[in-house]
Design an enzyme around this catalytic site. Structure first.
Site, PDB file in Angstrom:
ATOM      1  N   ARG A   1       0.825  -1.220   0.000  1.00 42.36           N
ATOM      2  CA  ARG A   1       0.000   0.000   0.000  1.00 42.36           C
ATOM      3  C   ARG A   1       0.855   1.265   0.000  1.00 42.36           C
ATOM      4  NH1 ARG A   1      -4.911  -2.060   3.746  1.00 42.36           N
ATOM      5  NH2 ARG A   1      -6.244  -2.538   1.969  1.00 42.36           N
TER       6      ARG A   1
ATOM      7  N   GLY B   1      -9.461  -7.901   0.003  1.00 40.93           N
ATOM      8  CA  GLY B   1      -8.572  -7.905   1.163  1.00 40.93           C
ATOM      9  C   GLY B   1      -7.778  -9.191   1.287  1.00 40.93           C
TER      10      GLY B   1
END
Ligand code: ADP
Ligand code: MG
Length: 401
Positions: free
Chosen positions: A37, A354
């Protein structure tokens, strides 16, 4: 993508409030377990720095529920960010108030200040306008780059744009380009691989993809409701009695639409969901009484491999088994590796979700797919065709004043 981006705006020398998704986790030593991320925000950050901007970064981390929770401080992100950017990154221990104001005032061009976790204030998740106004007061322009947050109605998604001109960052632009353009105008054959635990969570996405794909592989826990509706024995595997009708409907729709649908042909079965479980391979589609289907079996992988090889576009969401337990992770990892190989041969591969991202990391394919979507829930909602509020507030390109 038709939304305004940083490239469409005169951003030279501006002070930018940049919303990113640094929702990472740390190990016991405080090291970031996965830096995907953070790495994925580098293009936007470097672009802003090249344009001589001052950058104020905001993000959430975890679920502190409106209270200060030291283990969820964003301070832990600064060393890695500084290393990746090869420059100093400032940090302040709050995201609003005097210290932040002073920190922002002291910023020079090409400097970066990271603010503390937005969710330490309950106002973030309540989309409190005064809180949003204060965040907005730190810049001349708001850049939204947190795809993982745009499905939320929060101050840092829909609040700040009430006070500042708002554009998309380069990561958000890439996410939307892949999840809309690459899927709407997919090169065929287009294959979707959908897994995960529940039909309930994936029905929207399956229905939306069904009229676009040529083939659909269904795996993971949700496969057992499909297998049950098909008449197979599923032992003690997870299934949703109230979703049998839906599963039947999907099977029927797939047939009507000429979509080749693949369900598991065999399984890894276990006597309990536990690392110490006894496991074996089912010999066929049926699971004996007392056993649980925990992963797809070798026959299924062999059957899926050529389908993956032939595809020109692949979208993958949802693990094929209970990958959190090593013994049950092989099916998911093999599918991930096959996606990596397909990408090398020119197939457009998009993976998102996820748990899917976690599998992608474990399989070592984060940089081997065309696009790994960092937005878990947002990615699913987008592909269900839902409006994402944080995206809706970004003006379209033709709206340039
Ligand atoms: P994503 O977050 O990528 O969208 P999901 O949240 O839908 O994926 O699904 C992830 C969960 O599905 C994992 O926690 C995994 O353990 C579970 N799962 C996969 N296969 C099975 C199975 N056979 N039985 C029970 N749970 C499963
Ligand atoms: Mg999930």
């Amino acid at each position: 993508m038709n939304k305004l981006t940083v490239r469409d705006w005169g951003i030279e020398n501006k002070t930018v409030v940049l919303r990113v998704d640094y929702n990472v986790s740390f190990d016991k030593q405080g090291n970031i377990i996965d830096d995907t991320r953070i790495r994925f925000t580098l293009p936007t950050l470097n672009y802003l720095l090249e344009k001589n901007c001052k950058v104020v970064i905001i993000s959430h981390l975890g679920r502190p529920k409106g209270k200060i929770e030291p283990s969820l401080s964003l301070r832990g992100v600064t060393p890695l960010l500084a290393k990746l950017l090869k420059q100093k990154v400032g940090f302040v221990t709050d995201c609003i108030g005097k210290t932040v104001e002073e920190g922002v005032k002291g910023l020079k061009n090409k400097e970066i200040l990271l603010l503390e976790n937005l969710r330490f204030h309950p106002e973030e998740e309540k989309n409190d306008l005064e809180f949003a106004r204060q965040l907005a007061s730190f810049g001349d322009l708001f850049v939204q780059d947190a795809f993982g947050a745009v499905h939320r109605l929060h101050a840092s998604t829909v609040g700040i744009p009430k006070f500042l001109p708002t554009v998309a960052g380069l990561l958000l632009e890439k996410e939307i380009s892949y999840l809309s353009d690459a899927i709407e105008n997919a090169a065929h054959p287009f294959l979707a691989i959908i897994g995960g635990d529940k039909v309930e969570n994936k029905i929207g996405i399956i229905k939306n993809l069904l009229n676009k794909v040529d083939a659909l592989i269904i795996g993971g826990g949700m496969a057992y409701t499909f297998l049950k509706s098909y008449g197979a024995e599923i032992g003690n595997s997870l299934w949703e009695p109230d979703k049998l009708d839906l599963a039947e409907e999907i099977l029927r729709l797939a047939k009507e639409m000429n979509v080749r649908l693949f369900l598991p042909l065999d399984h890894v079965i276990a006597d309990k969901i536990d690392p110490a479980a006894n496991i074996r391979e089912s010999e066929d589609i049926d699971i004996p009484a007392g056993w649980i289907g925990v992963d797809i079996g070798p026959l299924t992988i062999d059957r899926c491999a050529p389908v993956i090889k032939q595809a020109k576009t692949i979208f993958w969401n949802g693990p094929m088994g209970i990958f959190e337990i090593d013994k049950f992770a092989q099916g998911s990892i093999r599918i991930a590796q096959l996606l990596g190989q397909a990408t090398e041969k020119g197939t457009i591969t998009i993976a998102g979700g996820g748990a899917t991202v976690t599998v992608a990391i474990r399989a070592g394919i984060t940089d081997k797919v065309s696009h790994l979507s960092t937005g878990g829930g947002a990615c699913l909602e987008f592909l269900e065709g839902k409006q994402l509020p944080g995206l809706t507030v970004i003006p379209e390109k033709q709206c340039i004043p």
